[in-house]
Enzyme design. Sequence first.
Site, PDB file in Angstrom:
ATOM      1  N   ASP A 155       0.739  -1.450   0.259  1.00 14.90           N
ATOM      2  CA  ASP A 155       0.091  -0.277   0.352  1.00 14.90           C
ATOM      3  C   ASP A 155       0.815   1.400   0.140  1.00 14.90           C
ATOM      4  OD1 ASP A 155      -1.610  -2.143   0.893  1.00 14.90           O
ATOM      5  OD2 ASP A 155      -2.123  -1.520   3.110  1.00 14.90           O
ATOM      6  N   SER A 194      -0.225   0.230   7.261  1.00 17.49           N
ATOM      7  CA  SER A 194      -1.032   1.149   6.972  1.00 17.49           C
ATOM      8  C   SER A 194      -1.544   2.382   7.175  1.00 17.49           C
ATOM      9  CB  SER A 194      -1.787   0.849   5.841  1.00 17.49           C
ATOM     10  OG  SER A 194      -1.071   0.031   4.561  1.00 17.49           O
TER      11      SER A 194
HETATM   12  C1  FRU Z   1      -3.821  -3.782   2.572  1.00 19.19           C
HETATM   13  C2  FRU Z   1      -3.424  -4.281   3.758  1.00 19.19           C
HETATM   14  C3  FRU Z   1      -3.302  -3.418   4.960  1.00 19.19           C
HETATM   15  C4  FRU Z   1      -2.181  -3.646   6.082  1.00 19.19           C
HETATM   16  C5  FRU Z   1      -1.306  -3.300   4.703  1.00 19.19           C
HETATM   17  C6  FRU Z   1       0.079  -4.454   5.105  1.00 19.19           C
HETATM   18  O1  FRU Z   1      -2.853  -4.093   1.856  1.00 19.19           O
HETATM   19  O2  FRU Z   1      -3.467  -5.359   4.460  1.00 19.19           O
HETATM   20  O3  FRU Z   1      -4.504  -3.818   5.314  1.00 19.19           O
HETATM   21  O4  FRU Z   1      -2.109  -1.833   6.833  1.00 19.19           O
HETATM   22  O5  FRU Z   1      -1.727  -4.266   4.096  1.00 19.19           O
HETATM   23  O6  FRU Z   1       0.681  -4.468   4.914  1.00 19.19           O
END
Ligand code: FRU
Length: 480
Positions: free
Chosen positions: A38, A98
Amino acid sequence: MNSLLNQANEILNQVNASSTDHLRPKFHITPPSGLLNDPNGFIEFDGQYHLFFQWHPFACTHGSKFWAHCTSQDLVNWDFKPTALAPDASYDKNGCYSGSAFVLGDELHLFYTGNLKDEAGERVSTQCLAKSVDAELEIYSKIGPVIHSQPQGYTAHFRDPKIWQHDGRWYCVLGAQTEALTGQVLLYSSSDAYQWNYHGPIAGEGINGLTDFGYMFECPDLFPLDGQDVLIGCPQGIKPDGFDFHNRHNNGYFVGELDYNLSQYSHGEFHPLDRGFEFYAPQTTLGKDGRRLLSAWIGIPDEDEQPTVEHDWIHALSLVRSLHLVDGRVHQRPVEEHKALRGAKSEWAAQILSSEQALTFSSENCFELSLKAEEINGLFSLRLAEAGDHFVEISFDSATGIFKLDRSHALHQDGSRESTLAYTDRLELQIFFDCSILEVFVNNGEEVFTGRVFPQQLVSNSTVSISNSCIIKELIRYDY
Ligand code: FRU
């Protein structure tokens, strides 16, 4: 002992320019090595854009995540900065997950999820702050958790704070899962961005009549756009519906209105934002000039087998797009700044094509194609080919208005994605092809299809051929 942050920075400093890697894009952000997911903390501060991303530096798998940091003056030329966050605190040792960024005084703050597996192997999620300690905004000191646990009635799948300010107060949305294993978006507010009050769920299963809305809502982002409040995000576990939501994990948006006094969000239908194969966790920010800008992960959770792994990296971020509300729908356009990257221009004269004719030309494997076709009669098709074999076909049927991106001929990929366009007799395409990334903007952003395609070798003369019966008003190729 070499700290985790130093280990990540060493990887960052190793030049990773394998000449045999023909899949490495030229103008998309990719990780130096390891896995990118992300976009995080996208923000403009003092004329500079900051864009962080979820990064696992040590392998092409989803391990304990770091925050990598890139900056740019113009949204198209990005520089890597030292790694901002490493999973080195007791509360985030299984990942600095994230989140978003905000400015307080002279400091850039990062608001992220501390992901922890406790001794019993149970997930613990806290929402944490870190802030910059140097004038260059390169070094971040962790403040720690400011939201210590999920509200009652929710599981520890509670993450991805996205913060904004409204009438002098801070707000944030968080992705959450109810104990009944359904996905919702939760609203919090604060006077100082450190002490947070919980207001309740504002979207998801059971709200505004929504049912069957999946088991978890990831990466919500709520922002004003042209007089409405748009909520984008990624509900996991929703079912395909017509042409919509055919990916393993999907993205989309609501258009509505947030009542700040009642903490209620009224909204319409959930629409796909990008209709391609790989697009997830989009995050927006406000640009210098008031534009709403978006970056997204060109990837999908649980899909990490791609040929770039041979070269020790996987996934990319999308081009930065600007968002626009047109007839109640969110349109996405590549930012104008992108034109600065254009190289040699080839332009074809306007011409009428009959259905037996094909327009063919060669191209490097990194280009932008701009096409305007009118009076389309029948099936319009545009193919990208290497060594005579097409790996992507874009088609549009004027009888039905159905637009289709098909990559079933591409190595390691299959399938197609479709949508019904507003007009049936004309088509405008802006196609970015960057070695192994395809972003297709249709009708000035009415729809966008993003995905990976993997030519088998360096393509020095890919062929773009167009055949249909129509008037080609404009056809321009820019090399990159
Ligand atoms: C989305 C996610 C988020 C999380 C992050 C972990 O792709 O699963 O919900 O914070 O990636 O890398």
